[in-house]
Motif scaffolding. Structure first.
Motif, short mmCIF file in Angstrom:
data_model
loop_
_atom_site.label_atom_id
_atom_site.label_comp_id
_atom_site.label_asym_id
_atom_site.label_seq_id
_atom_site.Cartn_x
_atom_site.Cartn_y
_atom_site.Cartn_z
N VAL A 140 -0.78 2.10 3.33
CA VAL A 140 0.33 2.77 2.73
C VAL A 140 0.83 4.12 3.27
N LEU A 187 4.12 -0.30 2.02
CA LEU A 187 2.98 -0.98 2.49
C LEU A 187 3.00 -1.93 3.62
N VAL A 224 -4.70 2.89 -2.08
CA VAL A 224 -4.50 1.44 -2.02
C VAL A 224 -5.83 0.78 -2.33
N THR A 266 -1.58 -0.06 -5.81
CA THR A 266 -1.36 1.11 -5.41
C THR A 266 -0.93 2.26 -6.27
#
Length: 372
Positions: free
Chosen positions: A183, A189, A217, A229
């Protein structure tokens, strides 16, 4: 909460992790590690809860964390993970990645291996922001946008993806043995497959609208396609990496940055988050089901989401409450796990019925009666 023990340690705690316990043993964890930040001399420290036969601890309160040993750490500890029972890997603000060896017989710590400038910019070091371990493999990420694959038994890097991201990468986790998920600072992502020689991600998912930095994450322990997340806006996002490129659900969790999110490793209908706002939250999917207990896979299971049914014959949890969509939001129960609001809660870890967190209040909190 009466079951929470607080230990004031004269250091701001940036990271905390339980030492893994054998999956075959029914024991609860009792050893954890912490790393500090923003102190004149930062340290990694090993702690024990309960006396466990250690000399000189008979008179201490049961459950009160006791310092076993510590070692000076160059730079802020930005991440910390156990590689195995005896080794700990840290990510430093100096760009270094270090493997420390905890010698349990003598209760001392030594440096087993160090990659001093693993993450760097052209003119200076770049902070190493995240590390994830799948022994003997170690993957690190940093503000330099690099992804590095190390092996604990090799001196050099096994693989470096030089320009993996033009933005700071903030965290990393394994999805499968050859796949990782990162991330970054613009809400993306990225999924990477080490079997491919390409330096491009195999998939990109992102938050729509504002490019809100993501800080953490976590992967569902049984169903690798489900990840959670958290980021700068305090929102908890749940994603299904198989379907679409945007979050499956968004939940208003915290009033400030979310620093960490963790699924419970053996009962993943329970999830934990901590934040700059000084809170640590326990999320559980409410169980109002008449399903037989052998289908529920745990004390608190919840809504059936057919899209999340695990493959037949697998040992995975049969049901994932986290993909129940909007209908599931009202069935999430949230509990504050700390006795009162504190300064930033920077890190948490949960294993069995034990939870530990570290704060900017220079305190460690341990709860040994987490209701999972």
């Amino acid at each position: 909460m009466e079951s929470t023990n607080a230990k004031y340690v004269s250091q701001k705690i940036s990271k905390t992790r339980w030492r893994p316990v054998s999956s075959s043993a029914l024991q609860q964890p009792h050893i954890f590690a912490t790393g500090s930040w923003d102190n004149e001399d930062n340290k990694i420290s090993i702690w024990s809860i309960g006396d466990h036969g250690l000399p000189g601890m008979e008179d201490e309160l049961e459950g009160d964390p006791q310092l076993l040993c510590e070692y000076r750490h160059d730079g802020d500890v930005l991440d910390l993970q156990f590689l195995d029972q005896d080794r700990i890997v840290t990510a430093s603000s100096t760009g270094a990645v270090t493997i420390f060896h905890h010698h349990q017989n003598s209760q001392t710590i030594s440096v087993a291996r160090q990659w001093a400038r693993a993450h760097r910019n052209p003119c200076d070091n770049a902070p190493c922001t995240g590390v994830v371990c799948n022994s003997p493999e170690i993957v690190t990420v940093g503000e330099d946008g690099r992804i590095i694959l190390f092996r604990a038994d090799q001196e050099g890097a096994v693989r470096i993806i030089e320009n993996a991201d033009s933005n700071s990468i903030h965290a990393v986790t394994f999805l499968r043995t050859t796949e990782i998920l990162t991330v970054n600072s613009i809400g993306q992502l990225k999924l990477w497959d080490f079997r491919q020689q390409s330096s491009s991600p195999s998939q990109i998912l992102s938050l729509t609208g504002d490019r809100v930095p993501l800080h953490c994450v976590a992967r569902h322990p049984n169903q690798q396609h489900i990840v959670a997340t958290g980021g700068q806006d305090g929102m908890l996002c749940v994603w299904d990496v198989r379907q679409g490129n945007t979050p499956f659900s968004l939940i208003e969790a915290h009033s400030a940055e979310m620093w960490e999110v963790h699924f419970h490793p053996t009962n993943p209908d329970h999830l934990f988050t901590c934040s700059e706002d000084g809170s640590l939250l326990h999320w559980e999917t409410a169980s109002h089901s008449d399903m037989p207990s052998f289908l529920q896979g745990g004390r608190n299971n919840s809504m059936i989401s057919r899209s999340a049914m695990a493959p037949a014959g697998g040992n995975q949890s049969l049901i994932s409450a986290w993909l129940a969509g909007d209908s599931g939001k009202g069935r999430l129960e949230t509990t504050h796990m700390l006795p009162s609001q504190t300064l930033s809660v920077n890190s948490l870890d949960v294993l069995g019925q034990c939870l530990v967190c570290g704060t900017d209040e220079e305190a460690i909190f341990v709860n040994r009666q987490v209701p999972v």
